[in-house]
Design a protein around this motif. Structure first.
Motif, short mmCIF file in Angstrom:
data_model
loop_
_atom_site.label_atom_id
_atom_site.label_comp_id
_atom_site.label_asym_id
_atom_site.label_seq_id
_atom_site.Cartn_x
_atom_site.Cartn_y
_atom_site.Cartn_z
N GLY A 60 4.54 18.37 -0.14
CA GLY A 60 5.48 17.47 0.38
C GLY A 60 4.58 16.05 0.46
N GLU A 82 3.46 24.29 3.76
CA GLU A 82 4.41 23.96 4.77
C GLU A 82 5.46 24.77 4.28
OE1 GLU A 82 5.69 19.99 3.44
OE2 GLU A 82 4.38 20.28 1.78
N LEU A 113 10.69 21.12 4.34
CA LEU A 113 10.55 20.14 3.46
C LEU A 113 11.81 19.50 2.74
CD1 LEU A 113 8.69 18.10 2.16
CD2 LEU A 113 8.10 20.07 0.35
N ARG A 135 14.19 17.54 5.12
CA ARG A 135 13.51 16.31 5.12
C ARG A 135 13.88 15.43 4.09
NH1 ARG A 135 7.56 16.96 5.72
NH2 ARG A 135 7.38 14.95 5.77
#
Length: 251
Positions: A49, A73, A78, A81
């Motif tokens: 990311g 992550e 992600l 987001r």
């Protein structure tokens, strides 16, 4: 390492969309980038990311293809987001056993998912379907010329464009799960299909909780394809056995 494929003229309807590939497997990134190129799509291959956000406040990409199980992550976090910040359509790649993550993802804004290992042709079809819904006229026109149409009653299912068309030719929106269920039923007409077979086809784990998924999908699909959902003509129940799809309308 970032690999960016040059777009065509931004002012042209024929420019190709660019897919951001976010996966920490370098070999898979390279394979996916080559697959995009072979199918007329641009690509940006990224390991995580942070690399995506390093592209700047207005990254020149049109869709994000993200591995759910990134090492550094949470792929779903992600994806959300990226969706919230840039409004990009999202397609997730998931592994077996990630059913709850798929459900959460689809309910919170992810456009589609595909189970690994995947069929390359199916992945491209899914990506193109999501991009069409996002508005790419040249892509839309190209797919219309090669569409595979299956008819039932007064309706049509376009298996290339993954669209359900009503009697007047207008599109009836389907979720990914609804489309997959209808497509499978149409490929197996006039045959009693057990619920467990449908669950397997949809990739669920056959647990008692997930078993309810079929009931919900059947009800939702009937509302979209039946004139009177409570008295279905096409998608019929065989109590204690499963479901049967009858493409023909009664005389």
């Amino acid at each position: 390492m970032i690999r960016i494929s040059a777009r065509m003229n931004e002012n042209s309807d024929t420019r190709r969309p660019v897919v951001a590939i976010i996966d920490d497997d370098a070999d898979l990134r390279q394979t996916l980038a080559a697959l995009m190129e072979e199918n007329g799509l641009g690509s940006v291959a990224l390991a995580d990311g942070a690399s995506f956000f390093a592209l700047g406040p207005a990254p020149e990409v049109d869709l994000a293809l993200i591995d759910l199980k990134l090492t550094s992550e949470n792929g779903l976090a992600l994806a959300l987001r990226i969706r919230d910040r840039f409004g990009l359509p999202i397609v997730m790649l998931t592994g077996r056993g990630d059913e709850m993550d798929k459900i959460i993802g689809l309910e919170t804004g992810v456009d589609d998912y595909l189970l690994k290992p995947f069929n390359p042709r199916e992945l491209i079809a899914r990506i193109r379907a999501v991009l069409r819904r996002s508005g790419y006229p040249a892509l839309d026109q190209a797919d219309r010329s090669t569409s595979a149409i299956v008819r039932f009653g007064a309706m049509r299912l376009d298996q290339t464009r993954r669209e359900l068309l009503g009697p007047d030719g207008s599109e009836i929106p389907l979720t990914n799960a609804e489309y997959r269920l209808l497509d499978y039923l149409l490929r197996n007409p006039d045959r009693v299909i057990p619920r467990t077979e449908l669950l397997h086809e949809l990739g669920n784990d056959l647990s008692q909780y997930m078993d309810r998924t079929i009931d919900v999908l059947i009800l939702r699909l009937r509302r979209k394809i039946e004139t009177v959902p409570s008295k279905p003509i096409h998608l019929q129940t065989r109590r204690g056995q499963g479901y049967v799809f009858v493409p023909r309308s009664p005389a």
